[in-house]
Design an enzyme around this catalytic site. Structure first.
Site, PDB file in Angstrom:
ATOM      1  N   SER A  24       0.874  -1.353   0.212  1.00  0.00           N
ATOM      2  CA  SER A  24       0.013   0.115  -0.035  1.00  0.00           C
ATOM      3  C   SER A  24       0.669   1.275  -0.062  1.00  0.00           C
ATOM      4  CB  SER A  24      -0.898   0.233   1.328  1.00  0.00           C
ATOM      5  OG  SER A  24      -0.228  -0.144   2.703  1.00  0.00           O
ATOM      6  N   HIS A  68      -5.384  -5.127  -0.412  1.00  0.00           N
ATOM      7  CA  HIS A  68      -5.495  -4.004  -1.032  1.00  0.00           C
ATOM      8  C   HIS A  68      -5.792  -4.791  -2.668  1.00  0.00           C
ATOM      9  CE1 HIS A  68      -4.546  -0.111   0.725  1.00  0.00           C
ATOM     10  NE2 HIS A  68      -3.771  -1.201   1.626  1.00  0.00           N
ATOM     11  N   LYS A  74     -12.108  -2.253   1.835  1.00  0.00           N
ATOM     12  CA  LYS A  74     -11.699  -1.437   0.619  1.00  0.00           C
ATOM     13  C   LYS A  74     -12.560  -1.603  -0.562  1.00  0.00           C
ATOM     14  CE  LYS A  74      -7.175  -1.442   2.715  1.00  0.00           C
ATOM     15  NZ  LYS A  74      -7.488  -2.300   3.953  1.00  0.00           N
TER      16      LYS A  74
END
Length: 566
Positions: free
Chosen positions: A323, A351, A383
């Site tokens: 990230s 992610h 996310k």
């Protein structure tokens, strides 16, 4: 210093600083796929590239990452900048001690002088003298859905950022380039909102119990079955917090007498989980397969320190998308090494799940691999799914074990029912089980936005880190004064960005981190790019010594670029 990325079908050998050794490409930029392939074949035939023939067959798609070396002048000026700030920090501490400086927030109150200090004064030096100068760039309160645009509450500070007061004004329609809303499901309208509202009315907001007691709802069972089908594994288990999914489950999997091999840029949750486990931890260079293989060889040959007994388990910890770097794990090579040395693999897809792969099933699908080759598949719902919590997927024996041994499972309160429904609805949308093609379109739109945004920034002359398919886009700022300046100037232009500096990054690698979303339209991205270009000129952020220009001898597309020197 950037590690060597190992062999792959990106067809180049890269030095530790990110520059290419054999001259066909520099800084990870591919001149053209055909030209690079021809150059690689010639070099391999001459014995110059060894890992292409060994590992190239592992990759079914191009794998292109760029980590341009920090210009020497910029690195020197960055160190000088931190040095100047440190000197002024000592000067300000001296002025505070003698009550010359008017602001005394950084000094102990008189009534606390007789107590034992909770921390050494020097430990707070960075916070009070460096961080406070740019603190206004963080913790900005928003008062809307974190979609493509957000509303931000305006605030002011009259004591050098030690405290803030709200003005009562709302900054409307700020372009959101910082939220992890990859597929655009963070919204207050549509099927997800309607389904969550219905479940809220039926089940309420909270469960008030753990899964093992009276907090196991039918919705939780439905979610776990759906996650297992989505990942292509035997079973899955959901948790109420993404961070705790890592930090509380790793100690349940390994302990004393076990070895953890962790990427040097792994997330804090993985680091904490590894430390809490009591296992021996060894770090390998980021995405560097030579470094990882050396640690694996040493672990097999030498065993445990002193006793030389074999390790009980060897667990490799990696992330799908890193990230802060925007890089993608070299998963085919990691799996090959894991099989070769009989280790276990723990993959954190916080992610990458939803954001990579033709149908959003993460980095495993992105590389066309078998989910069974990953022993522990971890991810979060925070996310791509616009919710909260995390999951672990794998074999049924693994999940059954974690249900009784994981602290997150035994002691943590169950996921909120409306949150569970948000995850279920968004996941079914991605899988196409809602009867529409919306999920597939969102995945495709995110991929298009990512490539377009990265390409435009590179053309402007910024140094951009990471993989060309990663929706996490770090733009290098380097100098400490430019961290705050970039965030403020972008907000003046109605664009919200995330800026990151030391200690979250290496001291000379401060950056702005953009997160792309399927909710971003081309008009929104063009507006953001125009302002970024303007601020880049204003703050002199275009450090790249290499430009990407379209080749004139072939049709234009995202991959036809060559490198030119300034």
């Amino acid at each position: 210093m950037r590690p060597e990325p190992g062999g792959c079908c990106c067809r180049r050998t890269v030095r530790a600083n990110g520059c290419v050794a054999n001259g066909e490409v520099r800084n990870g930029y591919v001149r053209s796929s055909a030209a690079a392939a021809a150059a690689a074949a010639a070099a391999a035939a001459a014995g110059q590239i060894h890992h292409v023939t060994q590992n190239g067959g592992l990759y079914k798609r191009p794998f292109n990452e760029a980590f341009e070396e920090t210009p020497m002048l910029v690195a020197v000026l960055t160190y000088v900048g931190y040095g100047v700030l440190t000197l002024f920090g000592y000067l300000r501490d001296f002025l505070r001690y003698w009550r010359i400086e008017k602001c005394h927030h950084a000094t102990e109150r008189e009534e606390q002088k007789d107590f034992v200090s909770l921390y050494q004064d020097f430990e707070n030096f960075y916070t009070r003298n460096l961080y406070m100068r740019i603190r206004d760039n963080w913790n900005r309160p928003i008062c809307s859905v974190p979609g493509a645009r957000v509303d931000i509450m305006e605030r002011q500070s009259h004591d050098y950022n030690w405290s803030f007061k709200y003005t009562g004004n709302i900054i409307k329609g700020v372009i959101n380039m910082g939220s992890y809303n990859y597929l655009g499901f963070a919204r207050n309208t549509g099927s997800c909102q309607e389904a969550a509202a219905k479940v809220l009315e039926e089940y309420g907001a909270g469960v008030c119990s753990t899964r093992q007691e009276i907090g196991n709802l039918d919705k939780h069972e439905e979610l776990e079955e759906l996650v297992a089908r989505f990942l292509g594994v035997e079973a899955a288990m959901a948790y109420g917090m993404g961070f705790a999914t890592n930090s509380m489950n790793i100690p349940a999997l390994v302990g004393k007498g076990c070895l953890i091999l962790s990427d040097e840029l792994n997330h804090a949750s993985l680091v904490l989980g590894a430390r809490l486990s009591g296992a021996t931890i060894r770090i390998f260079k980021h995405n560097n397969m030579q470094s990882l293989e050396k640690l694996l060889k040493d672990a097999i040959v030498y065993g445990q320190p002193r006793t030389r007994r074999p390790w009980k388990k060897i667990l490799i910890l990696v992330e799908g998308i890193y990230s802060m770097e925007g890089s993608i794990v070299r998963l085919p090579e990691v799996i090959a090494l894991k099989k070769k040395y009989k280790a276990y693999l723990y993959l954190d897809e916080a992610h990458s799940i939803g954001a990579l792969g033709p149908t959003g099933r993460g980095v495993v699908e992105y590389f066309g691999l078998d989910p069974e080759d990953v022993d522990v598949m971890m991810g979060t719902f925070t996310k791509s799914f616009g919710a909260s919590g995390g999951y672990i997927g794998g074999k049924k024996e693994l999940i059954d074990y974690l249900r009784t041994h994981s602290h997150s499972a035994v002691y943590a309160t169950s996921l909120s029912p409306p949150v569970v429904e948000q995850i279920i609805t968004s996941m079914k949308c991605i899988m196409g089980q809602d009867g529409t093609s919306l999920g597939k379109e969102c995945v495709q739109q995110l991929a298009e936005n990512t490539r377009y945004f990265r390409r435009r920034l590179k053309e402007m002359g910024f140094i951009i880190y990471g993989n060309e398919d990663s929706p996490v886009v770090p733009l290098m700022l380097y100098m400490p004064a430019k961290i705050g300046a970039f965030g403020r100037e972008m907000l003046k232009r109605n664009i919200g960005v995330v800026v990151v500096g030391f200690p979250a990054t290496p001291i000379i690698e401060s950056r702005a981190r953009f997160c792309l979303s399927a909710a971003h339209t081309k008009e929104i991205l063009d507006t953001a790019l125009k302002e970024i270009d303007e601020v880049g000129d204003l703050l002199q952020l275009k450090y790249s010594r290499h430009r990407l220009v379209p080749l004139l001898d072939r049709p234009f597309d995202e991959t036809t670029y060559e490198e030119t020197e300034d």
